[in-house]
Scaffold this motif. Sequence first.
Motif, PDB file in Angstrom:
ATOM      1  N   ASP A  95     -48.985  67.814 -27.092  1.00 38.89           N
ATOM      2  CA  ASP A  95     -49.725  67.612 -28.585  1.00 38.89           C
ATOM      3  C   ASP A  95     -50.861  66.783 -28.772  1.00 38.89           C
ATOM      4  O   ASP A  95     -50.271  65.184 -29.183  1.00 38.89           O
ATOM      5  N   TYR A  96     -51.307  66.437 -27.130  1.00 39.20           N
ATOM      6  CA  TYR A  96     -52.311  65.445 -27.360  1.00 39.20           C
ATOM      7  C   TYR A  96     -53.048  65.215 -28.835  1.00 39.20           C
ATOM      8  O   TYR A  96     -54.149  63.587 -28.936  1.00 39.20           O
ATOM      9  N   GLU A  97     -53.611  65.669 -29.620  1.00 43.70           N
ATOM     10  CA  GLU A  97     -54.376  65.803 -30.948  1.00 43.70           C
ATOM     11  C   GLU A  97     -53.357  65.187 -32.064  1.00 43.70           C
ATOM     12  O   GLU A  97     -54.269  63.815 -32.115  1.00 43.70           O
ATOM     13  N   THR A  98     -52.331  65.035 -31.946  1.00 42.07           N
ATOM     14  CA  THR A  98     -51.577  64.040 -32.550  1.00 42.07           C
ATOM     15  C   THR A  98     -51.211  62.652 -32.422  1.00 42.07           C
ATOM     16  O   THR A  98     -51.574  61.479 -32.811  1.00 42.07           O
ATOM     17  N   LEU A  99     -51.395  62.625 -31.062  1.00 37.95           N
ATOM     18  CA  LEU A  99     -50.562  60.675 -30.304  1.00 37.95           C
ATOM     19  C   LEU A  99     -52.157  60.681 -30.014  1.00 37.95           C
ATOM     20  O   LEU A  99     -52.490  59.306 -30.079  1.00 37.95           O
ATOM     21  N   ALA A 100     -53.913  61.184 -30.429  1.00 42.07           N
ATOM     22  CA  ALA A 100     -55.239  60.025 -30.067  1.00 42.07           C
ATOM     23  C   ALA A 100     -55.006  60.061 -31.545  1.00 42.07           C
ATOM     24  O   ALA A 100     -55.539  58.635 -31.401  1.00 42.07           O
ATOM     25  N   GLN A 101     -54.582  60.507 -32.396  1.00 45.17           N
ATOM     26  CA  GLN A 101     -55.105  60.143 -33.575  1.00 45.17           C
ATOM     27  C   GLN A 101     -54.098  58.723 -34.259  1.00 45.17           C
ATOM     28  O   GLN A 101     -54.725  57.829 -34.837  1.00 45.17           O
ATOM     29  N   ALA A 102     -52.951  58.573 -33.374  1.00 45.23           N
ATOM     30  CA  ALA A 102     -52.405  57.020 -33.562  1.00 45.23           C
ATOM     31  C   ALA A 102     -52.521  56.347 -32.535  1.00 45.23           C
ATOM     32  O   ALA A 102     -52.481  55.560 -32.682  1.00 45.23           O
ATOM     33  N   LYS A 103     -52.955  56.513 -31.525  1.00 42.61           N
ATOM     34  CA  LYS A 103     -53.299  55.461 -30.323  1.00 42.61           C
ATOM     35  C   LYS A 103     -55.213  54.663 -31.077  1.00 42.61           C
ATOM     36  O   LYS A 103     -54.955  53.932 -30.103  1.00 42.61           O
ATOM     37  N   LEU A 104     -55.771  55.442 -31.603  1.00 45.41           N
ATOM     38  CA  LEU A 104     -57.006  55.331 -32.121  1.00 45.41           C
ATOM     39  C   LEU A 104     -56.728  54.183 -33.214  1.00 45.41           C
ATOM     40  O   LEU A 104     -57.621  52.889 -33.793  1.00 45.41           O
ATOM     41  N   LEU A 105     -55.450  54.016 -33.974  1.00 44.85           N
ATOM     42  CA  LEU A 105     -54.716  52.670 -34.484  1.00 44.85           C
ATOM     43  C   LEU A 105     -54.518  51.410 -33.537  1.00 44.85           C
ATOM     44  O   LEU A 105     -54.542  50.454 -34.031  1.00 44.85           O
ATOM     45  N   VAL A 106     -55.045  51.794 -32.228  1.00 38.77           N
ATOM     46  CA  VAL A 106     -54.516  50.667 -31.461  1.00 38.77           C
ATOM     47  C   VAL A 106     -55.591  49.733 -31.536  1.00 38.77           C
ATOM     48  O   VAL A 106     -56.475  50.461 -30.664  1.00 38.77           O
ATOM     49  N   PRO A 107     -55.832  48.722 -31.804  1.00 36.48           N
ATOM     50  CA  PRO A 107     -56.921  47.905 -31.182  1.00 36.48           C
ATOM     51  C   PRO A 107     -57.037  47.287 -30.078  1.00 36.48           C
ATOM     52  O   PRO A 107     -55.894  47.685 -29.021  1.00 36.48           O
ATOM     53  N   PRO A 108     -58.328  47.252 -29.590  1.00 33.82           N
ATOM     54  CA  PRO A 108     -58.565  46.970 -28.077  1.00 33.82           C
ATOM     55  C   PRO A 108     -57.499  45.851 -27.100  1.00 33.82           C
ATOM     56  O   PRO A 108     -57.384  46.315 -26.274  1.00 33.82           O
ATOM     57  N   ARG A 109     -57.388  45.118 -27.991  1.00 32.31           N
ATOM     58  CA  ARG A 109     -56.708  43.464 -27.869  1.00 32.31           C
ATOM     59  C   ARG A 109     -56.027  43.233 -28.932  1.00 32.31           C
ATOM     60  O   ARG A 109     -56.773  43.305 -30.207  1.00 32.31           O
ATOM     61  N   PHE A 110     -54.709  43.392 -29.069  1.00 30.67           N
ATOM     62  CA  PHE A 110     -54.188  41.610 -29.835  1.00 30.67           C
ATOM     63  C   PHE A 110     -54.833  40.404 -29.849  1.00 30.67           C
ATOM     64  O   PHE A 110     -54.712  40.594 -28.325  1.00 30.67           O
ATOM     65  N   ARG A 111     -54.828  40.095 -31.285  1.00 27.20           N
ATOM     66  CA  ARG A 111     -54.721  37.912 -31.363  1.00 27.20           C
ATOM     67  C   ARG A 111     -54.059  38.278 -30.607  1.00 27.20           C
ATOM     68  O   ARG A 111     -52.955  38.041 -32.059  1.00 27.20           O
ATOM     69  N   GLY A 112     -53.111  37.082 -30.320  1.00 27.94           N
ATOM     70  CA  GLY A 112     -52.465  35.979 -30.452  1.00 27.94           C
ATOM     71  C   GLY A 112     -50.692  36.535 -30.629  1.00 27.94           C
ATOM     72  O   GLY A 112     -49.828  36.201 -29.677  1.00 27.94           O
ATOM     73  N   TYR A 113     -50.208  37.644 -30.967  1.00 32.18           N
ATOM     74  CA  TYR A 113     -50.075  38.975 -31.495  1.00 32.18           C
ATOM     75  C   TYR A 113     -49.386  40.118 -31.849  1.00 32.18           C
ATOM     76  O   TYR A 113     -50.300  40.507 -31.954  1.00 32.18           O
ATOM     77  N   VAL A 114     -48.310  41.199 -31.569  1.00 35.02           N
ATOM     78  CA  VAL A 114     -48.573  42.281 -31.747  1.00 35.02           C
ATOM     79  C   VAL A 114     -48.344  41.995 -32.868  1.00 35.02           C
ATOM     80  O   VAL A 114     -46.013  41.673 -33.264  1.00 35.02           O
ATOM     81  N   PRO A 115     -48.039  42.595 -34.345  1.00 33.25           N
ATOM     82  CA  PRO A 115     -47.495  41.988 -35.671  1.00 33.25           C
ATOM     83  C   PRO A 115     -46.543  43.131 -35.310  1.00 33.25           C
ATOM     84  O   PRO A 115     -46.912  44.837 -34.964  1.00 33.25           O
ATOM     85  N   ALA A 116     -45.249  43.267 -35.970  1.00 28.04           N
ATOM     86  CA  ALA A 116     -44.188  44.132 -36.002  1.00 28.04           C
ATOM     87  C   ALA A 116     -44.329  44.963 -36.950  1.00 28.04           C
ATOM     88  O   ALA A 116     -44.056  46.217 -36.789  1.00 28.04           O
ATOM     89  N   ARG A 117     -45.161  45.408 -38.301  1.00 25.95           N
ATOM     90  CA  ARG A 117     -44.959  46.277 -38.503  1.00 25.95           C
ATOM     91  C   ARG A 117     -46.378  47.176 -38.452  1.00 25.95           C
ATOM     92  O   ARG A 117     -47.064  48.054 -39.187  1.00 25.95           O
ATOM     93  N   HIS A 118     -47.198  46.493 -37.252  1.00 24.02           N
ATOM     94  CA  HIS A 118     -48.413  46.784 -36.705  1.00 24.02           C
ATOM     95  C   HIS A 118     -48.122  49.194 -36.474  1.00 24.02           C
ATOM     96  O   HIS A 118     -47.143  49.168 -35.869  1.00 24.02           O
ATOM     97  N   PRO A 119     -48.310  49.814 -37.732  1.00 29.12           N
ATOM     98  CA  PRO A 119     -48.036  50.942 -37.605  1.00 29.12           C
ATOM     99  C   PRO A 119     -48.217  51.970 -36.669  1.00 29.12           C
ATOM    100  O   PRO A 119     -47.406  52.852 -36.221  1.00 29.12           O
ATOM    101  N   ALA A 120     -48.990  51.658 -35.473  1.00 27.06           N
ATOM    102  CA  ALA A 120     -48.635  52.145 -33.546  1.00 27.06           C
ATOM    103  C   ALA A 120     -47.436  52.059 -33.063  1.00 27.06           C
ATOM    104  O   ALA A 120     -46.607  52.643 -32.561  1.00 27.06           O
ATOM    105  N   LEU A 121     -46.841  50.660 -33.199  1.00 22.50           N
ATOM    106  CA  LEU A 121     -45.609  50.132 -33.168  1.00 22.50           C
ATOM    107  C   LEU A 121     -44.804  50.626 -33.812  1.00 22.50           C
ATOM    108  O   LEU A 121     -43.612  51.306 -33.067  1.00 22.50           O
TER     109      LEU A 121
END
Length: 106
Positions: A17-43
């Motif tokens: 189901d690549y379509e659903t995964l692609a939507q979730a991957k759009l939430l990931v920024p190119p780079r996290f600054r400093g740290y990855v927030p524990a509450r980040h929706p993609a995580l």
Amino acid sequence: MPQWAYVPGETAEADADYETLAQAKLLVPPRFRGYVPARHPALRYGLALNDRGYFWESQEILEAVWAAAPQGGRERILLRACILIATANLRLRMQKPHAAARLLGE
């Protein structure tokens, strides 16, 4: 959640189901600054996928988060462990217990 769980060797790769995964991957920024927030929706989504038995999909999302995590950050170590767990769970589903044991040993 994806419409179905993809399992290599059981379903054709086109059946993922690549379509659903692609939507979730759009939430990931190119780079996290400093740290990855524990509450980040993609995580949180990647972890929830593993908990619900979508192991291949979990691995895909967590790898995207890992790639954007700061180099040398503690999050990369934790994310790698989560990816290994999802991959081991997938190998167990594929009836490859030795591969799963090796992954969990890492």
